[in-house]
Scaffold this motif. Structure first.
Motif, short mmCIF file in Angstrom:
data_model
loop_
_atom_site.label_atom_id
_atom_site.label_comp_id
_atom_site.label_asym_id
_atom_site.label_seq_id
_atom_site.Cartn_x
_atom_site.Cartn_y
_atom_site.Cartn_z
N PRO A 152 4.59 11.66 11.48
CA PRO A 152 4.34 11.39 10.06
C PRO A 152 5.61 10.94 9.35
O PRO A 152 6.69 11.47 9.59
CB PRO A 152 3.86 12.74 9.52
CG PRO A 152 3.29 13.44 10.71
CD PRO A 152 4.14 13.00 11.88
N GLY A 153 5.48 9.90 8.51
CA GLY A 153 6.61 9.38 7.77
C GLY A 153 7.42 8.34 8.51
O GLY A 153 8.41 7.84 8.00
N TRP A 172 1.97 -1.42 12.43
CA TRP A 172 0.71 -0.80 12.01
C TRP A 172 0.97 0.10 10.81
O TRP A 172 1.24 1.29 10.95
CB TRP A 172 0.11 -0.02 13.16
CG TRP A 172 -1.25 0.53 12.89
CD1 TRP A 172 -2.17 0.11 11.98
CD2 TRP A 172 -1.87 1.61 13.59
NE1 TRP A 172 -3.31 0.85 12.05
CE2 TRP A 172 -3.16 1.79 13.05
CE3 TRP A 172 -1.47 2.44 14.63
CZ2 TRP A 172 -4.05 2.76 13.49
CZ3 TRP A 172 -2.35 3.41 15.08
CH2 TRP A 172 -3.62 3.56 14.52
N PRO A 173 0.92 -0.46 9.60
CA PRO A 173 1.12 0.38 8.40
C PRO A 173 -0.09 1.28 8.18
O PRO A 173 -1.19 0.97 8.62
CB PRO A 173 1.25 -0.66 7.27
CG PRO A 173 0.50 -1.84 7.75
CD PRO A 173 0.66 -1.86 9.24
N ARG A 174 0.11 2.37 7.47
CA ARG A 174 -0.97 3.33 7.21
C ARG A 174 -1.78 2.98 5.97
O ARG A 174 -2.84 3.53 5.74
CB ARG A 174 -0.39 4.72 7.07
CG ARG A 174 0.19 5.24 8.38
CD ARG A 174 0.97 6.53 8.15
NE ARG A 174 1.51 7.03 9.39
CZ ARG A 174 2.63 6.61 9.94
NH1 ARG A 174 3.33 5.65 9.39
NH2 ARG A 174 3.06 7.13 11.07
N ALA A 223 5.34 2.17 -0.23
CA ALA A 223 5.24 3.37 0.60
C ALA A 223 5.48 3.06 2.08
O ALA A 223 6.03 3.88 2.81
CB ALA A 223 3.88 4.03 0.42
N GLU A 224 5.08 1.88 2.53
CA GLU A 224 5.12 1.54 3.95
C GLU A 224 6.42 0.89 4.42
O GLU A 224 6.88 1.13 5.52
CB GLU A 224 3.94 0.63 4.30
CG GLU A 224 2.58 1.22 4.04
CD GLU A 224 2.28 2.45 4.87
OE1 GLU A 224 2.82 2.59 5.99
OE2 GLU A 224 1.48 3.29 4.40
N LEU A 225 6.98 0.02 3.59
CA LEU A 225 8.13 -0.77 4.02
C LEU A 225 9.38 0.04 4.36
O LEU A 225 10.07 -0.30 5.32
CB LEU A 225 8.44 -1.84 2.97
CG LEU A 225 9.34 -2.99 3.44
CD1 LEU A 225 8.76 -3.70 4.65
CD2 LEU A 225 9.56 -3.96 2.30
N HIS A 255 -6.86 0.31 8.76
CA HIS A 255 -8.10 0.95 9.20
C HIS A 255 -8.36 0.83 10.70
O HIS A 255 -9.32 1.40 11.20
CB HIS A 255 -9.29 0.33 8.45
CG HIS A 255 -9.54 -1.10 8.83
ND1 HIS A 255 -8.96 -2.13 8.14
CD2 HIS A 255 -10.27 -1.64 9.82
CE1 HIS A 255 -9.34 -3.27 8.69
NE2 HIS A 255 -10.14 -3.01 9.72
N ALA A 256 -7.50 0.14 11.43
CA ALA A 256 -7.70 -0.04 12.87
C ALA A 256 -7.71 1.30 13.59
O ALA A 256 -6.99 2.23 13.22
CB ALA A 256 -6.61 -0.93 13.44
#
Length: 160
Positions: free
Chosen positions: A22-23, A44-46, A52-54, A122-123
């Motif tokens: 996580p994170g 694969w971003p969440r 938040a992702e970059l 969503h993958a």
């Protein structure tokens, strides 16, 4: 005498999939020096929240490849795309390009560019893993959108 960490191979990311922590970013890069495929890796971003992702992606890339200066994204694929973010006390410029929601362009230095497949949040883990493997294949000539179709990730989140 305490065990020391083994020396790291400079400039290359590990060629294996690791447990998702996580994170952290889920990213995989091609580990060959010739970089002849269409894509250099996959991410694969969440979520579609770039702020938040970059940071996790930039941290992972910086650790293995050195400082990242720019990121090019398609503004229509992300929530509130800023023009820059400060990540680990460094400014990372964010450019909006019509590259499609399935691609991110990363610049390290003046002219060293990486093109990463963006796997939809969503993958399923299985589809994401398959897409990452295809994206980093040294002989890959398949465009990002086709990889997502081939691996069943699709472009639209499934109905709930």
């Amino acid at each position: 005498m305490p065990d020391s960490d083994p020396p790291r191979t400079s400039g290359l990311l590990p060629d294996t999939l690791h447990q998702v922590v996580p994170g952290t970013a889920v990213v995989r890069l091609e580990t060959t020096h010739d970089r002849q495929g269409v894509l250099d890796g996959a991410w694969w971003p969440r979520s579609r929240d770039i702020a938040a992702e970059l940071p996790a992606l930039i941290a992972a890339l910086t650790e293995h490849l050195g400082p990242v200066t720019r990121v090019g994204l398609d503004a229509t694929a992300w929530v509130e795309l800023p023009t820059r973010l400060i990540i680990d006390d460094r400014v990372v410029h964010i450019d909006s390009f019509p590259v499609g929601d399935d691609t991110v362009l990363v610049t390290r230095g003046d002219q060293d560019h990486f093109s990463l497949l963006v796997i939809p949040p969503h993958a399923t883990p299985e589809a994401a893993r398959a897409a990452m493997v295809e994206a980093v294949s040294a002989d890959n000539i398949t465009q990002a959108a086709q990889i997502l179709i081939d691996t069943g990730t699709g472009r639209v989140a499934p109905e709930t």
